[in-house]
Each structure stands twice: as structure tokens, then as C-alpha cells.
Scaffold this active site. Structure first.
Site, short mmCIF file in Angstrom:
data_model
loop_
_atom_site.label_atom_id
_atom_site.label_comp_id
_atom_site.label_asym_id
_atom_site.label_seq_id
_atom_site.Cartn_x
_atom_site.Cartn_y
_atom_site.Cartn_z
N CYS A 158 39.69 -76.44 26.88
CA CYS A 158 40.54 -76.93 27.98
C CYS A 158 41.41 -75.80 28.52
O CYS A 158 42.32 -75.33 27.83
CB CYS A 158 41.38 -78.08 27.44
SG CYS A 158 42.77 -78.56 28.48
N CYS A 163 45.14 -76.46 28.72
CA CYS A 163 45.69 -76.51 27.35
C CYS A 163 45.99 -75.09 26.87
O CYS A 163 47.03 -74.85 26.25
CB CYS A 163 44.69 -77.13 26.38
SG CYS A 163 44.27 -78.84 26.76
#
Length: 105
Positions: free
Chosen positions: A30, A33
Site C-alpha cells: 500500500c 501506507c
């Protein structure tokens, strides 16, 4: 350094804690993230002793993720006294997270 949270230690580290715990639900793949990761680490240093700041990898720890209905990441839950008191979905500036932490300390 941010705590490494798992399905195994979530109950004792987060739910049983008397401190505010900030949980960053994330995954290796991600992008947002990874972008917010350093901010989480900074907050962990700055709030050491005042709040618990940790990261939970959703790929490795599906039970907690499912229990909290995490469908998009990064998702940051603010948990105090075993209850979710606030949350933030998506990457945001550090100041946004700091405001939320301050509100629940």
C-alpha cells in the site's frame, strides 16, 4: 519506535491498556501506507509514555482487521478503554493525527 501489533497481542497491548492506543492498519503493497509510516514512527517517539502507537499489518493479521471492519488502508483507529474513540481513513498530514491524539489523551 511504533509497536508491532498482531492478532496475538492485540487484546493485551491495545484493548487491556489504560492508555490511548493509535493503531495504524497497513500493508507492504500500500503506497499511502508507506507514505504515512514515517509519521507514525515520529508520533511513537513524541508520545512515548503518554500514548501507545502501533502498526498492524492487515495481510499478516486478518482477525483484528475483520473485527474492526477495515476495508481500506491506511486506516488509523484511536482506541481507549477498549473502545474506538476516533478514526482516520487514508493518509493525512501529521497535524491531523496529532489533533486527534491530543483530543483523547
Amino acid at each position: 519506535m511504533a509497536l508491532e501489533l498482531t492478532d496475538a497481542n492485540f487484546q493485551t497491548t491495545v484493548l487491556d491498556s489504560d492508555k490511548l492506543t493509535v493503531v495504524d492498519f497497513w500493508a507492504e503493497w500500500c503506497g499511502p501506507c508507506r507514505a504515512i509510516g514515517p509519521v507514525i514512527e515520529e508520533l511513537a517517539k513524541e508520545y512515548d509514555g503518554k500514548a501507545n502507537i502501533g502498526k498492524l499489518n492487515v495481510d499478516n493479521n486478518p482477525n483484528v482487521s475483520v473485527n474492526y471492519g477495515i476495508t481500506s488502508i491506511p486506516a488509523i483507529l484511536f482506541i481507549k478503554g477498549g473502545k474506538v474513540v476516533d478514526k482516520q481513513i487514508g493518509a493525512v498530514p501529521k497535524s491531523v493525527l496529532e489533533k486527534k491524539i491530543q483530543a483523547h489523551l
